[in-house]
Design a protein around this motif. Structure first.
Motif, short mmCIF file in Angstrom:
data_model
loop_
_atom_site.label_atom_id
_atom_site.label_comp_id
_atom_site.label_asym_id
_atom_site.label_seq_id
_atom_site.Cartn_x
_atom_site.Cartn_y
_atom_site.Cartn_z
N THR A 30 0.83 -1.21 0.00
CA THR A 30 0.00 0.00 0.00
C THR A 30 0.86 1.26 0.00
OG1 THR A 30 -1.76 -1.15 1.20
CG2 THR A 30 -1.80 1.27 1.25
N TYR A 31 1.98 1.19 0.71
CA TYR A 31 2.85 2.37 0.85
C TYR A 31 4.17 2.21 0.09
CZ TYR A 31 -0.38 3.07 4.74
OH TYR A 31 -1.51 3.23 5.51
N SER A 32 4.24 1.27 -0.82
CA SER A 32 5.50 0.88 -1.43
C SER A 32 6.23 2.02 -2.14
CB SER A 32 5.25 -0.25 -2.43
OG SER A 32 6.43 -0.62 -3.08
N LYS A 33 5.48 3.00 -2.69
CA LYS A 33 6.13 4.08 -3.44
C LYS A 33 6.71 5.17 -2.55
CE LYS A 33 3.37 3.65 -7.67
NZ LYS A 33 2.50 4.36 -8.64
N VAL A 34 6.28 5.22 -1.30
CA VAL A 34 6.64 6.37 -0.44
C VAL A 34 7.53 5.96 0.73
CG1 VAL A 34 4.70 7.83 -1.09
CG2 VAL A 34 4.42 6.14 0.76
N LEU A 35 8.35 4.95 0.52
CA LEU A 35 9.28 4.50 1.56
C LEU A 35 10.72 4.58 1.03
CD1 LEU A 35 7.35 1.34 2.85
CD2 LEU A 35 7.33 3.65 3.80
N PRO A 36 11.36 5.75 1.15
CA PRO A 36 12.72 5.89 0.63
C PRO A 36 13.73 4.96 1.29
CG PRO A 36 11.76 8.04 1.13
CD PRO A 36 10.84 7.00 1.69
N VAL A 37 13.53 4.67 2.58
CA VAL A 37 14.45 3.79 3.31
C VAL A 37 13.65 2.83 4.16
CG1 VAL A 37 16.44 3.67 4.86
CG2 VAL A 37 16.06 5.74 3.51
N CYS A 38 14.06 1.58 4.18
CA CYS A 38 13.41 0.63 5.08
C CYS A 38 14.38 -0.47 5.48
CB CYS A 38 12.16 0.03 4.46
SG CYS A 38 12.40 -0.73 2.86
N GLN A 39 14.16 -1.03 6.65
CA GLN A 39 15.02 -2.07 7.18
C GLN A 39 14.18 -3.12 7.89
OE1 GLN A 39 18.43 -2.69 7.13
NE2 GLN A 39 17.88 -4.58 8.18
N ILE A 40 14.37 -4.36 7.51
CA ILE A 40 13.70 -5.46 8.21
C ILE A 40 14.35 -5.65 9.57
CG2 ILE A 40 13.21 -7.94 8.18
CD1 ILE A 40 13.21 -7.80 5.12
N VAL A 41 13.53 -5.71 10.61
CA VAL A 41 14.01 -5.94 11.97
C VAL A 41 13.38 -7.23 12.46
CG1 VAL A 41 14.18 -5.04 14.32
CG2 VAL A 41 14.21 -3.46 12.37
N GLU A 42 14.22 -8.23 12.65
CA GLU A 42 13.71 -9.57 12.97
C GLU A 42 13.08 -9.63 14.36
OE1 GLU A 42 15.30 -14.20 13.11
OE2 GLU A 42 16.68 -12.56 12.63
N LYS A 43 13.77 -9.08 15.35
CA LYS A 43 13.27 -9.11 16.73
C LYS A 43 13.34 -7.70 17.30
CE LYS A 43 14.71 -13.91 17.50
NZ LYS A 43 15.55 -14.82 18.32
N PRO A 44 12.28 -6.92 17.13
CA PRO A 44 12.31 -5.51 17.53
C PRO A 44 12.60 -5.29 19.00
CG PRO A 44 10.36 -6.02 16.22
CD PRO A 44 11.00 -7.32 16.54
N ASP A 45 12.22 -6.25 19.85
CA ASP A 45 12.39 -6.05 21.29
C ASP A 45 13.74 -6.55 21.79
OD1 ASP A 45 11.40 -4.97 23.63
OD2 ASP A 45 10.63 -6.89 24.35
N SER A 46 14.58 -7.08 20.88
CA SER A 46 15.90 -7.54 21.28
C SER A 46 16.85 -6.36 21.35
CB SER A 46 16.43 -8.56 20.27
OG SER A 46 16.67 -7.93 19.01
N GLU A 47 18.04 -6.60 21.88
CA GLU A 47 19.04 -5.54 21.96
C GLU A 47 19.41 -5.02 20.58
OE1 GLU A 47 23.63 -4.82 23.60
OE2 GLU A 47 22.54 -6.67 24.11
N GLU A 48 19.59 -5.94 19.63
CA GLU A 48 19.93 -5.55 18.26
C GLU A 48 18.78 -4.80 17.60
OE1 GLU A 48 22.17 -4.99 14.87
OE2 GLU A 48 22.78 -5.61 16.89
N GLY A 49 17.55 -5.28 17.83
CA GLY A 49 16.39 -4.62 17.25
C GLY A 49 16.22 -3.20 17.75
N ARG A 50 16.38 -3.01 19.06
CA ARG A 50 16.28 -1.66 19.64
C ARG A 50 17.40 -0.76 19.13
NH1 ARG A 50 13.49 -0.86 24.89
NH2 ARG A 50 11.92 -2.50 25.06
N LYS A 51 18.57 -1.35 18.89
CA LYS A 51 19.71 -0.57 18.38
C LYS A 51 19.38 -0.01 17.00
CE LYS A 51 24.57 -1.33 17.11
NZ LYS A 51 25.63 -2.35 17.03
N ILE A 52 18.77 -0.83 16.14
CA ILE A 52 18.40 -0.38 14.79
C ILE A 52 17.32 0.69 14.87
CG2 ILE A 52 17.37 -1.08 12.59
CD1 ILE A 52 18.64 -3.87 13.09
#
Length: 482
Positions: free
Chosen positions: A146-168
């Motif tokens: 739905t929003y595919s045209k208006v996302l200049p940057v995006c990053q998949i975050v596997e585990k948002p609540d993990s230390e690495e996820g929060r860092k991203i």
């Protein structure tokens, strides 16, 4: 992932925004408007998102300009963290979208599972299949499309609540804070730097060791960079390290084959007109290498692109093949001296000033025969000291200081406003070395100020003119536009 955990991440983002300088305590002076569309009926791939939008936008309805947008999932699956643009397009942020530094910053926050557009003003091109058809994001595929045209940057975050996820996520919030200019004190700026450093800090590379390795592998190397980046110093350091017999020359617009390789010149010591042979520096160096096979020989060519290289090199051009077997033909270097390949103990380091706008173009054939190493403006390490009201780095074993604050300010302006080609114009670290505050001010006024003024007059880094002018006004009380 439960809606409680979504709320937990949402509060984490608001906390980070406050650390980075966001203020939302006044009704008419907000840093952002928060959108939160994560009701249970939206979480089943039905356009669920939350994040920040431009402070002038409304709480509901279509919005404009850059946003920090996160597409969550109620299950324990991957999220998509994005810098987005509202479906209304640009209203206030179009000029911001044109700044190279914005893309430069966010491109460093993604990995192989992310995506960054080459043009942030482009809101017509859709995301690549690696995002829209990613199996990892299949649970929110319809929402993303739905929003595919208006996302200049995006990053998949596997585990948002993990230390690495929060860092991203924290890094994306920090990037948005810089975009919106939230920080108002050093604590805010330090917090942003801390969140971004692991993504944007270049790995420390020992340039001398890297160039030495490249020289051993490729034999012929060009060091290219702006003035002050240490091209000459680095070359001398390498020559000393490899303990080579060194020959030096500097090219200029009138350098010719007879200067560099071989020619004849009048013998001024004779009463009658006569001529004598003139062995160029190249021939001298190569002859020495052939006669002293146990000794490495290094020819240093300063400002290699100041001369017409086709005229200077002539037929020896074809000898510059670092892994070439003997050719079927011999090339005459000088009378009674012919070669079908260059000696294995012969090396060349050349330097090229990328900020000199009057230089000859280096053709592609020559580029193929040399390895090219970029020397970029780099802070000089040292013991941090206070010099007046400034923080400086005391350069070891010297009575000189590196004025880190001035360097970083110029660096930040170039990084944000300069195009990829204009980055090569940035004054190097050598400009910011001085023995006192008075000497540094003098360098700014009589070296850096005229250089930047010339750039602007040539139409270069024009989008940064106000930033440069503000810096010079505050630092030396001088305007670029008097």
């Amino acid at each position: 992932m439960s809606t409680e955990k979504i709320e937990k991440i949402r509060q984490f983002i608001k906390q980070k925004a406050e650390e980075f300088g966001a203020k939302n305590d006044k009704e008419y002076n907000k840093s952002y408007v928060e959108r939160n569309n994560t009701k249970p009926d939206t979480l089943n791939d039905n356009k669920a998102f939350f994040g920040f939008i431009h402070p002038n936008e409304e709480l509901t309805g279509a919005f404009h300009d850059f946003s920090l947008t996160i597409f969550p999932c109620a299950e324990d699956k991957s999220w998509l963290v994005c810098l987005g643009v509202g479906s209304g397009g640009f209203k206030n942020d179009y000029e911001l979208a044109t700044y190279p530094g914005l893309r430069r910053l966010f491109s460093k926050l993604i990995d192989e599972r992310g995506f960054c557009k080459t043009d942030f003003t482009d809101i017509e091109t859709t995301l690549p299949n690696t995002i829209t058809n990613s199996e990892e994001l299949a649970h929110i595929k319809r929402t993303i499309n739905t929003y595919s045209k208006v996302l200049p940057v995006c990053q998949i975050v596997e585990k948002p609540d993990s230390e690495e996820g929060r860092k991203i996520i924290s890094a994306f919030v920090a990037g948005y804070a810089k975009l919106r200019n939230w920080p108002s004190n050093n604590d805010h700026r330090k917090a942003i730097s801390k969140a971004l450093n692991s993504f944007i800090t270049n790995k420390n590379t020992n340039e001398v060791e890297e160039i030495e390795r490249l020289l051993n592998d490729r034999k012929y190397v060009v060091l290219q960079g702006a003035p002050g980046t240490g091209k000459t110093r680095t070359t001398k350091e390498i020559a000393e390290k490899i303990n080579a017999k060194t020959f030096f020359t500097q090219f200029h617009a009138e350098t010719s084959f007879s200067d560099f390789i071989f020619g004849i010149q009048p013998n001024l010591n004779n009463e009658q007109l006569s001529y004598k042979q003139n062995l160029g520096i190249f021939t001298e160096a190569v002859k020495y290498a052939t006669e002293h096979t146990d000794k490495d020989v290094l020819l240093i060519i300063d400002e290699i692109n100041r001369a017409n290289l086709s005229n200077v090199l002539g037929p020896i051009f074809y000898l510059f093949e670092h892994k070439m077997d003997k050719m079927n033909v011999e090339i005459e270097i000088s009378p009674d001296f012919k070669l079908n390949n260059l000696p294995s103990n012969f090396y060349v380091i050349a330097s090229m000033n990328t900020a000199d706008r009057s230089l000859s173009v280096v053709d592609f054939a020559l580029r193929r025969r040399f390895a090219w190493f970029d020397l970029k403006p780099t802070p000089i390490e040292g013991k941090e000291e206070d010099l007046g009201n400034l923080k400086v780095n005391k350069i070891n074993d010297s009575n000189e200081y590196f004025f880190i604050e001035d360097f970083l300010k110029i660096n930040q302006i170039f990084d944000w406003y300069a195009s990829s080609s204009e980055l090569s114009l940035q004054p190097g670290q050598g400009y910011f070395i001085a023995k006192s505050e008075e000497e540094m001010k003098s360098r700014i006024q009589y070296e850096i100020f005229p250089l930047i003024k010339e750039y602007l007059q040539e139409g270069l880094v024009r989008s940064a003119k106000e930033e440069f002018n503000n810096y010079f006004n505050k630092r030396i009380n001088k305007s670029l536009f008097e």
